[in-house]
Write a protein that holds these residues in place. Structure first.
Motif: not given
Length: 213
Positions: A12-21, A101-110, A135-136
């Motif tokens: 699961f791909v998360t970020g420390i906030g919005t617009d961090v990539g 298969n492998h799975l990549v899940v993308e979050g929304a915001g933090g 992602v930082s």
């Protein structure tokens, strides 16, 4: 690499906030692992969706792009976007796509983005039993935001697969975070004037090596 690996990564791909990539990072991980991709909640459909963006950046023939559980028109916090359409986001609706298969899940915001009353994004991560890539990106306050994100995951017993720094190197910041938390650091993403399939492919080679593929 086989499109049906014996030991599948569930990230699961998360970020420390919005617009961090997050979306670019998710595309690179998808390409590196030749993984399937899933965005559970998409808030904002114009000019494009994150699923469409990742699909445009991935070249391998094995990745499958699974439909979002919720597609909301308003580019806002998911709970507000859902309310605007009189939709209630429910935890029970989130089920991992069926894939070997492998799975990549993308979050929304933090992590603590609200999905509905009493339901945060981190609740869904925990429910689905996923490992997390954080992602930082360096900015004033990013150390605090990164540590808070990692601490929230630690308190819930959610494993962090890796910490991904996006942008130009800032050793004083990154060294402190890495030493303080002990979280594995993934290959760096640098600021790119244009992000294309070629860019993603170049980074994917580094990530394949990091994963030992």
């Amino acid at each position: 690499m086989s499109s049906f690996p014996t030991l599948s990564q569930r990230l699961f791909v998360t970020g420390i906030g919005t617009d961090v990539g997050k979306t670019v990072a998710a595309a690179i991980l998808t390409e590196a692992l030749q993984a399937d991709y899933w965005k559970p909640v998409q808030a904002g459909l114009e000019p494009t969706t994150d699923t469409a963006t990742v699909r445009s950046l991935v070249r391998n023939p094995n990745s499958v792009f699974h439909p979002e559980t919720y597609r909301l028109h308003l580019p806002a916090s998911p709970h507000a976007a859902a309310a605007a359409e009189q939709v209630t986001i429910r935890a029970a609706a989130f089920q991992l796509p069926r894939t070997d298969n492998h799975l990549v899940v993308e979050g929304a915001g933090g992590l603590l983005v609200p999905l509905a009353s009493g339901l945060l994004l981190v609740d869904v991560i925990q429910q689905l039993g996923l490992e997390v890539v954080v992602v930082s990106r360096n900015y004033l306050g990013s150390i605090n935001h990164t540590l808070l994100t990692l601490e929230a995951l630690r308190q819930r017993g959610i494993r962090v697969r890796g910490l991904l720094f996006n942008g130009e190197p800032t050793p004083a910041t990154e060294d402190f975070i890495a030493q303080h938390t002990g979280v594995p650091v993934m290959p760096r993403l640098r600021t790119e004037s244009v992000v294309s399939a070629e860019t993603v492919s170049r980074y994917a080679a580094e990530f394949r090596q990091w994963f030992g593929l």
